[in-house]
Write a protein that holds these residues in place. Sequence first.
Motif, short mmCIF file in Angstrom:
data_model
loop_
_atom_site.label_atom_id
_atom_site.label_comp_id
_atom_site.label_asym_id
_atom_site.label_seq_id
_atom_site.Cartn_x
_atom_site.Cartn_y
_atom_site.Cartn_z
N PHE A 89 -15.86 13.30 8.32
CA PHE A 89 -16.23 14.07 7.31
C PHE A 89 -17.45 14.85 7.86
O PHE A 89 -18.16 14.60 8.77
N VAL A 90 -17.45 16.13 7.19
CA VAL A 90 -18.22 17.18 7.73
C VAL A 90 -19.62 16.89 7.19
O VAL A 90 -19.80 16.78 5.96
N VAL A 91 -20.78 16.62 7.95
CA VAL A 91 -21.99 16.20 7.42
C VAL A 91 -23.26 17.32 7.57
O VAL A 91 -24.19 17.36 7.06
N ALA A 92 -22.79 18.43 8.37
CA ALA A 92 -23.84 19.36 8.80
C ALA A 92 -23.28 20.56 9.22
O ALA A 92 -21.94 20.49 10.12
N THR A 93 -23.70 21.80 9.56
CA THR A 93 -23.31 22.60 10.44
C THR A 93 -24.49 22.77 11.72
O THR A 93 -25.34 22.38 11.60
N GLY A 94 -23.98 23.55 12.54
CA GLY A 94 -24.78 23.64 13.67
C GLY A 94 -24.63 22.62 14.82
O GLY A 94 -23.36 22.14 14.96
N THR A 95 -25.37 22.05 15.62
CA THR A 95 -25.17 20.95 16.60
C THR A 95 -25.76 19.81 16.33
O THR A 95 -26.54 19.61 15.17
#
Length: 165
Positions: A89-95
Amino acid sequence: MSPTLEPGDRIVVRRADGAEVHRGDLVIVDSGAFDQPSHEGISVFRVGAVAGDTVACRTGAIFVGGDNRGNSDDSRFQGPARLSGVTGFVVATGTVVTPKPLPAVTAFTDAGLPGAPLTDSTLGTLKWWILGGFVLFAAGLIGLIVTVVRNAGRRRRAAAIPPVH
């Protein structure tokens, strides 16, 4: 997945590990999960329908689509994706250190459909775990340097004392 994800964006992903998939979730799907895959590798899609919905989703499958419908090779062309092909699951952008959580999608629940998109509560605590690990690493490195310097000083002093005959 534009405008949610732009080319070159870094994403923070949580492994699926058999977690329940909801409408509105951004998922990582292996291309082998589709009935008619058009390419190799993995892709990011938004879940539009789950098993039992009227989009002809069979048990154990989901219907996925891109946010940019005009430029998305999704379930409309490749067929439903098997849940076993959802790897995360994609939970955020960035690092992981500087995550920017994705905005929650409420269009499905606003339309009266059951289920809520995944909300990940581990991002805040994850930063503290990483910071704690860095502090422990730095303390260990400082301890190693102090030990090496002390032992070097003892060896120099021992070498300066003339031997007794």
